[in-house]
Motif scaffolding. Structure first.
Motif, PDB file in Angstrom:
ATOM      1  N   PHE A   1     -71.547 -50.850 -56.228  1.00 29.37           N
ATOM      2  CA  PHE A   1     -70.313 -50.291 -55.668  1.00 29.37           C
ATOM      3  C   PHE A   1     -69.591 -49.415 -56.689  1.00 29.37           C
ATOM      4  O   PHE A   1     -69.088 -48.328 -56.359  1.00 29.37           O
ATOM      5  N   GLN A   2     -69.524 -49.861 -57.932  1.00 30.37           N
ATOM      6  CA  GLN A   2     -68.823 -49.083 -58.959  1.00 30.37           C
ATOM      7  C   GLN A   2     -69.536 -47.769 -59.260  1.00 30.37           C
ATOM      8  O   GLN A   2     -68.894 -46.783 -59.622  1.00 30.37           O
ATOM      9  N   GLN A   3     -70.850 -47.759 -59.104  1.00 26.62           N
ATOM     10  CA  GLN A   3     -71.569 -46.494 -59.271  1.00 26.62           C
ATOM     11  C   GLN A   3     -71.243 -45.523 -58.142  1.00 26.62           C
ATOM     12  O   GLN A   3     -71.142 -44.319 -58.360  1.00 26.62           O
ATOM     13  N   GLN A   4     -71.082 -46.075 -56.927  1.00 24.72           N
ATOM     14  CA  GLN A   4     -70.767 -45.231 -55.770  1.00 24.72           C
ATOM     15  C   GLN A   4     -69.300 -44.837 -55.704  1.00 24.72           C
ATOM     16  O   GLN A   4     -68.960 -43.728 -55.302  1.00 24.72           O
ATOM     17  N   LYS A   5     -68.415 -45.786 -56.077  1.00 26.65           N
ATOM     18  CA  LYS A   5     -66.966 -45.570 -55.952  1.00 26.65           C
ATOM     19  C   LYS A   5     -66.260 -45.895 -57.274  1.00 26.65           C
ATOM     20  O   LYS A   5     -65.520 -46.873 -57.381  1.00 26.65           O
ATOM     21  N   PRO A   6     -66.455 -45.078 -58.293  1.00 23.90           N
ATOM     22  CA  PRO A   6     -65.877 -45.391 -59.603  1.00 23.90           C
ATOM     23  C   PRO A   6     -64.356 -45.329 -59.639  1.00 23.90           C
ATOM     24  O   PRO A   6     -63.736 -45.848 -60.577  1.00 23.90           O
ATOM     25  N   SER A   7     -63.718 -44.719 -58.645  1.00 22.84           N
ATOM     26  CA  SER A   7     -62.257 -44.595 -58.646  1.00 22.84           C
ATOM     27  C   SER A   7     -61.566 -45.801 -58.018  1.00 22.84           C
ATOM     28  O   SER A   7     -60.338 -45.863 -57.978  1.00 22.84           O
ATOM     29  N   ILE A   8     -62.335 -46.777 -57.524  1.00 23.53           N
ATOM     30  CA  ILE A   8     -61.749 -47.977 -56.920  1.00 23.53           C
ATOM     31  C   ILE A   8     -61.823 -49.123 -57.925  1.00 23.53           C
ATOM     32  O   ILE A   8     -62.904 -49.491 -58.386  1.00 23.53           O
ATOM     33  N   GLN A   9     -60.674 -49.674 -58.264  1.00 14.52           N
ATOM     34  CA  GLN A   9     -60.623 -50.785 -59.207  1.00 14.52           C
ATOM     35  C   GLN A   9     -60.895 -52.099 -58.475  1.00 14.52           C
ATOM     36  O   GLN A   9     -60.338 -52.349 -57.411  1.00 14.52           O
ATOM     37  N   ILE A  10     -61.755 -52.931 -59.066  1.00 17.35           N
ATOM     38  CA  ILE A  10     -62.139 -54.203 -58.457  1.00 17.35           C
ATOM     39  C   ILE A  10     -61.530 -55.356 -59.241  1.00 17.35           C
ATOM     40  O   ILE A  10     -61.601 -55.402 -60.470  1.00 17.35           O
ATOM     41  N   THR A  11     -60.946 -56.312 -58.522  1.00 16.28           N
ATOM     42  CA  THR A  11     -60.471 -57.569 -59.104  1.00 16.28           C
ATOM     43  C   THR A  11     -61.180 -58.710 -58.388  1.00 16.28           C
ATOM     44  O   THR A  11     -61.286 -58.706 -57.160  1.00 16.28           O
ATOM     45  N   ILE A  12     -61.671 -59.677 -59.156  1.00 11.95           N
ATOM     46  CA  ILE A  12     -62.423 -60.794 -58.594  1.00 11.95           C
ATOM     47  C   ILE A  12     -61.596 -62.077 -58.690  1.00 11.95           C
ATOM     48  O   ILE A  12     -61.056 -62.401 -59.755  1.00 11.95           O
ATOM     49  N   GLU A  13     -61.503 -62.792 -57.579  1.00 10.91           N
ATOM     50  CA  GLU A  13     -60.856 -64.109 -57.554  1.00 10.91           C
ATOM     51  C   GLU A  13     -61.908 -65.142 -57.136  1.00 10.91           C
ATOM     52  O   GLU A  13     -62.448 -65.063 -56.032  1.00 10.91           O
ATOM     53  N   LEU A  14     -62.208 -66.092 -58.002  1.00 14.54           N
ATOM     54  CA  LEU A  14     -63.158 -67.153 -57.667  1.00 14.54           C
ATOM     55  C   LEU A  14     -62.449 -68.231 -56.847  1.00 14.54           C
ATOM     56  O   LEU A  14     -61.454 -68.800 -57.291  1.00 14.54           O
ATOM     57  N   LEU A  15     -62.968 -68.486 -55.645  1.00 15.06           N
ATOM     58  CA  LEU A  15     -62.376 -69.470 -54.741  1.00 15.06           C
ATOM     59  C   LEU A  15     -63.485 -70.297 -54.098  1.00 15.06           C
ATOM     60  O   LEU A  15     -64.615 -69.826 -53.968  1.00 15.06           O
ATOM     61  N   GLN A  16     -63.156 -71.508 -53.681  1.00 17.24           N
ATOM     62  CA  GLN A  16     -64.106 -72.280 -52.900  1.00 17.24           C
ATOM     63  C   GLN A  16     -64.226 -71.658 -51.512  1.00 17.24           C
ATOM     64  O   GLN A  16     -63.273 -71.059 -51.005  1.00 17.24           O
ATOM     65  N   SER A  17     -65.388 -71.789 -50.903  1.00 18.10           N
ATOM     66  CA  SER A  17     -65.613 -71.161 -49.597  1.00 18.10           C
ATOM     67  C   SER A  17     -64.577 -71.592 -48.552  1.00 18.10           C
ATOM     68  O   SER A  17     -64.171 -70.795 -47.716  1.00 18.10           O
ATOM     69  N   ASN A  18     -64.130 -72.851 -48.626  1.00 22.75           N
ATOM     70  CA  ASN A  18     -63.153 -73.314 -47.647  1.00 22.75           C
ATOM     71  C   ASN A  18     -61.755 -72.753 -47.895  1.00 22.75           C
ATOM     72  O   ASN A  18     -60.858 -72.920 -47.067  1.00 22.75           O
ATOM     73  N   GLU A  19     -61.542 -72.077 -49.016  1.00 18.22           N
ATOM     74  CA  GLU A  19     -60.244 -71.478 -49.335  1.00 18.22           C
ATOM     75  C   GLU A  19     -60.198 -69.981 -49.040  1.00 18.22           C
ATOM     76  O   GLU A  19     -59.115 -69.389 -48.959  1.00 18.22           O
ATOM     77  N   ILE A  20     -61.363 -69.369 -48.889  1.00 17.21           N
ATOM     78  CA  ILE A  20     -61.420 -67.907 -48.841  1.00 17.21           C
ATOM     79  C   ILE A  20     -60.791 -67.337 -47.576  1.00 17.21           C
ATOM     80  O   ILE A  20     -60.042 -66.354 -47.622  1.00 17.21           O
ATOM     81  N   GLY A  21     -61.066 -67.937 -46.422  1.00 13.95           N
ATOM     82  CA  GLY A  21     -60.496 -67.440 -45.178  1.00 13.95           C
ATOM     83  C   GLY A  21     -58.980 -67.395 -45.217  1.00 13.95           C
ATOM     84  O   GLY A  21     -58.359 -66.413 -44.803  1.00 13.95           O
ATOM     85  N   GLU A  22     -58.364 -68.456 -45.733  1.00  8.45           N
ATOM     86  CA  GLU A  22     -56.902 -68.512 -45.829  1.00  8.45           C
ATOM     87  C   GLU A  22     -56.381 -67.447 -46.791  1.00  8.45           C
ATOM     88  O   GLU A  22     -55.330 -66.849 -46.553  1.00  8.45           O
TER      89      GLU A  22
END
Length: 284
Positions: A113-134
């Motif tokens: 994705f960063q190679q295709q869209k270098p102008s978009i900044q990515i932030t990662i949040e690690l969550l349990q699967s049961n927390e992601i929908g909320e």
């Protein structure tokens, strides 16, 4: 009103200890006192009740704390977006991702994705699967990569259905799978949605033992150390099996059981569609 005064006040209000505040901010205790004094002079009121060296936030201070935190959040956000703009970013996506995905396919997704869209900044949040929908529904993250769907009204895309592999330590590779299931502890994950289906298969092994561990990486390490066996999706153990750190089996009794990966989002934008396209590419 200086931002340093506000930062010092926020920490001091929460600790009610000027010495601890100084240690957290890497400044002297006298500087903490000066910042608080300057702020109180600016506001023309006291923010702490003082008894010798003891300080306690008063009701005016408690009221101002709420506004100080909002002001600093606005300032910090402005600084962050300005730095991002200077670094060439024009927009930002926050991804909430389950650890199992983060430790397997996510690095390739992000790199592509960063190679295709270098102008978009990515932030990662690690969550349990049961927390992601909320988190997606509440707007805390823009995109969710989860092993579970959500009960919320979200745009949901099934990215992958992967076969499960039974993994064992290399020292057990000569032992057949059915023997392992009778002799070894089966390590499982609380949020593995396929576990109930596996349990149905395991009913033919009435003496099987299981242990619940809520981290996939820990499960793999336990297996490597000879502490049990586990059922995991193919992508999660691909690197270890290739490096011959783990031995894997495909059980025909479990061939109908799959591990699903879902893409969750509340809104669909051009940036989110671009990220989804990369996910489809990697999981294809």
């Amino acid at each position: 009103m200086e931002t340093e005064w506000l930062r010092t006040f926020i920490v001091a209000a929460k600790t009610e200890n000027f010495r601890e505040t100084a240690e957290q901010l890497f400044i002297t205790q006298s500087t903490v006192s000066k910042h608080i004094q300057h702020l109180e002079k600016e506001l023309q009121t006291t923010l702490f009740d003082r008894q010798g060296k003891l300080v306690k936030l008063n009701h005016i201070g408690a009221h101002f704390l709420q506004h100080a935190e909002k002001m600093m959040a606005t300032i910090d956000e402005g600084l962050q977006t300005t730095v991002s703009l200077l670094n060439g970013y024009t927009s930002k996506l926050t991804i909430g991702v389950a650890p199992q995905i983060a430790n397997s396919t996510l690095p390739v997704i992000i790199d592509t994705f960063q190679q295709q869209k270098p102008s978009i900044q990515i932030t990662i949040e690690l969550l349990q699967s049961n927390e992601i929908g909320e988190a997606v529904y509440a707007g805390k993250v823009d995109i969710g990569l989860s092993k579970l769907t959500s009960t919320r009204d979200l745009h949901t895309v099934l990215l992958a259905q992967e076969p499960l592999q039974l993994i064992a330590p290399m020292s057990k590779k000569a032992t057949d799978a059915r023997t392992l299931l009778q002799q070894e502890t089966i390590l499982t994950h609380e949020y593995a949605p396929y576990w109930q289906e596996i349990q149905q298969v395991l009913q033919q092994f009435p003496s099987y033992k299981s242990m619940n561990i809520n981290q996939t990486e820990v499960i793999k390490n336990f297996v490597k150390q000879g502490l049990g066996i586990a059922f995991l999706p193919k992508s999660v153990i691909e690197a270890e099996t290739h490096q011959q750190l783990l031995h894997s089996y495909s059980l025909k009794e479990c061939s109908h059981i799959v591990s699903n990966t879902y893409f969750l989002t509340k809104y669909v934008t051009a940036d989110i569609e671009a990220f989804l396209a990369v996910c489809h590419l990697i999981y294809a």
